[in-house]
Every structure is written in C-alpha cells, then in structure tokens.
Design an enzyme around this catalytic site. Sequence first.
Site, mmCIF file in Angstrom:
data_model
loop_
_atom_site.group_PDB
_atom_site.id
_atom_site.type_symbol
_atom_site.label_atom_id
_atom_site.label_comp_id
_atom_site.label_asym_id
_atom_site.label_seq_id
_atom_site.Cartn_x
_atom_site.Cartn_y
_atom_site.Cartn_z
ATOM 1 N N ARG A 1 12.462 -2.293 -9.087
ATOM 2 C CA ARG A 1 11.395 -1.929 -9.614
ATOM 3 C C ARG A 1 10.881 -2.216 -11.311
ATOM 4 N NH1 ARG A 1 8.966 -0.510 -4.929
ATOM 5 N NH2 ARG A 1 7.160 -1.565 -5.644
ATOM 6 N N LYS B 1 4.353 5.545 4.231
ATOM 7 C CA LYS B 1 3.789 3.521 4.569
ATOM 8 C C LYS B 1 3.546 3.112 5.346
ATOM 9 C CE LYS B 1 5.755 2.984 -0.580
ATOM 10 N NZ LYS B 1 6.847 2.137 -1.344
ATOM 11 N N PRO C 1 0.850 -1.436 0.381
ATOM 12 C CA PRO C 1 0.065 0.075 0.230
ATOM 13 C C PRO C 1 1.083 0.837 -0.373
ATOM 14 C CG PRO C 1 -1.295 -1.944 1.096
ATOM 15 C CD PRO C 1 0.217 -2.018 1.911
ATOM 16 N N GLU C 2 0.556 2.237 -0.767
ATOM 17 C CA GLU C 2 0.942 3.445 -0.805
ATOM 18 C C GLU C 2 0.691 4.703 0.003
ATOM 19 O OE1 GLU C 2 2.001 4.012 -5.198
ATOM 20 O OE2 GLU C 2 2.159 2.445 -5.327
ATOM 21 N N ASN D 1 5.367 2.701 -6.613
ATOM 22 C CA ASN D 1 5.775 2.404 -8.147
ATOM 23 C C ASN D 1 4.386 2.894 -8.586
ATOM 24 O OD1 ASN D 1 7.690 1.117 -9.429
ATOM 25 N ND2 ASN D 1 6.359 -0.918 -9.843
#
Length: 340
Positions: A315, A50, A2-3, A236
Amino acid sequence: MPEGPSVKRFQLLTAPFVGQVVAKVGGSSRQRNLKDLKAMRLQDSQASGKNLFLAFGAALEAWTMGGSPSPGPVEEEPTLQGEADRGACSLTLAQEGQEDEVSQLSPKEYSVPRKQETECSLPDAADAAGDTWKWLRFHFGLFGSIRANEFSRANKANKRGDWKDPVPRLVLHFDRGGFLVFYNCRIHWCTSPAVEPASDILSPKFHRGQALAALRQPTSICYTLLDQRYFSGLGNIIKNEILYLARIHPLSQGSLLALSDLESLLDHAVQFSTDWLHKKLAGKGLHYQIYLKEKCPLGHEVMQGTFGPRDGFKRLSWWCPQCQPLVPPEGNDPNRLHAE
C-alpha cells in the site's frame, strides 16, 4: 475502498428500512438467489469494519417479539450524531485500566480469534423464507457506495466521452415506496455476520489493550495498522493521517517505539475515525494533512513509497521525513531501509 467511517454511514442509511418488505429486486449482480429477496423482510443491519451485513427473513414472520404484527415505520431511528458519538467512547477505555494490562502481556496472549462468517454459495429459497434469517455480506470496492431513495448520476464523461450513470450492483425496492441502491460491491450469502467489536475502531467495545499489544510487535507499524484482526475498519487514508499526527514513520517497528507514542497513535486512530464519521454525517469533506500531499502542513517535502509484508498487499504511504523520523532497528542503516 471505503473505510470504517464510510461503511458505518452506509449502515445508518440502511437502518430506517429495517422492518420493511422487499417489493422488487434489480441490479447487475449475478449472485445467485438474490431475486429470492423479493417478498422478504429486512430484519437487521450491522456494520463491522469494512463490511456491511443485512439480514432477511420471511415477511410473514412477526418482526417484533411476542408474535405481534410487523410495525409501521420505526419511530425512533438511530440518531446519526448519537451513533457517531459512540465511537468516541473508545477513548475513555484508557481510563478503565486496559492499558495497564498491555505492559504485562504479549500480543499472542492478548490475541482474540476472529469470528468468521460461513458463506453459502446457494441458499435454499424455502429456507430463506423460513424461521432462519439469511445474511448478505457487502464488501465495497474503491468507489463503492450506497444511495437511499436516489440513484448515482455521472458527474463527468468517461474515457469514451460518454456520460453514463454508474450501474448499480443491487437495487432493493421496499413496500413503503423507498429503495436502496448498492454500487461497486461484492455480495455474498453468509449464515451469520462476522462481527468482532473488540477490534472495530468505531465500536464502544474497541479493546485498547489488545490493540496496544498488537502495535508493540516487532513489525513495521504501517503493516500492523492495516491488519483487520486488530484494527477493523482502519484503511490507508486513516493509516497515513494518524501516523503523521502521531509523528511516527510508517516503517518504524512497533517494538522500538515508546509506549506513550503507541498510546498517542491509538488515540489518534479512534479520534480521527470518529471525527471523519461526524464529517460524513454532516455532509462535510475531509481535509488531509499528509495523504496525497506534496508538502506537510509545516512546509516540508513529503515522501511517498509502497510498503507491505512480503506475503501481503503493498500500500502507498506518505510521510514527512522531518516530522516523522525513522526509528531503525539496531545495527541497521535507516538510509537502506525499504519496503519488505
């Protein structure tokens, strides 16, 4: 994982429980002393990037100033829309003169040391029930979440064909009948929350000057965006989406980009994160422009690659070569550039 917008939503879910006493503790976590949360009062809830931080203190302590008895249900809970709107305030900082400073200062001169929380592997139960609050830090995994007054249910069969509900890591039942359920997260005790509003993209105190200085470093722009020292909460999905919106190739070096392009990228970072939070609070999904796509909105083929620093995580990135042309370092062939 989760961002920032998701973790902020988690924090808003926990906020109505502040002031309530834990009546029962459950869950699969093996973190020591979590059972000692029983009969303790949830004193505070904070989100930073985060991470989610919850503070607990003795139930006998007065929750309000001046030693008055603990209150009933909080009458004025933070309005979800109002909390989301605070993130949009960051966009106005550009008009307050901060971006003027970045042209004179280097990233090192603008760096702000991160405040680190001190983790405690085994807090004493007596101390936890004393005057000093004990904090729990939650860092969520890929499918991490929080539910308030409900459990997550399986929406499809697993690989074995079983319909098994997700197992909660921690369940906190409160004295007023409600409960919080935490899934797929790491839980650690800490003495204080690591909160740095200047680097939090959803904070009204987010510092544009510091962020712009970081973006101007001679580093691939996609690496800098994921550096939580400067862009706490940016993950991301946000990275890929805002690079497309700003028409910047993920491997372009920040030092070679025009300041106006970097300012546009920063505007998109704040606006996209704030809009995403609004959508989450309204129960709406997010429509991706480039993330996980095969074609961009203009119909061009989308490229995919895995990039990251030599000594860091790699990533996935998605980009459109036509909409996001690479700005190569001088003397380098852009066709030979690849992940470091």
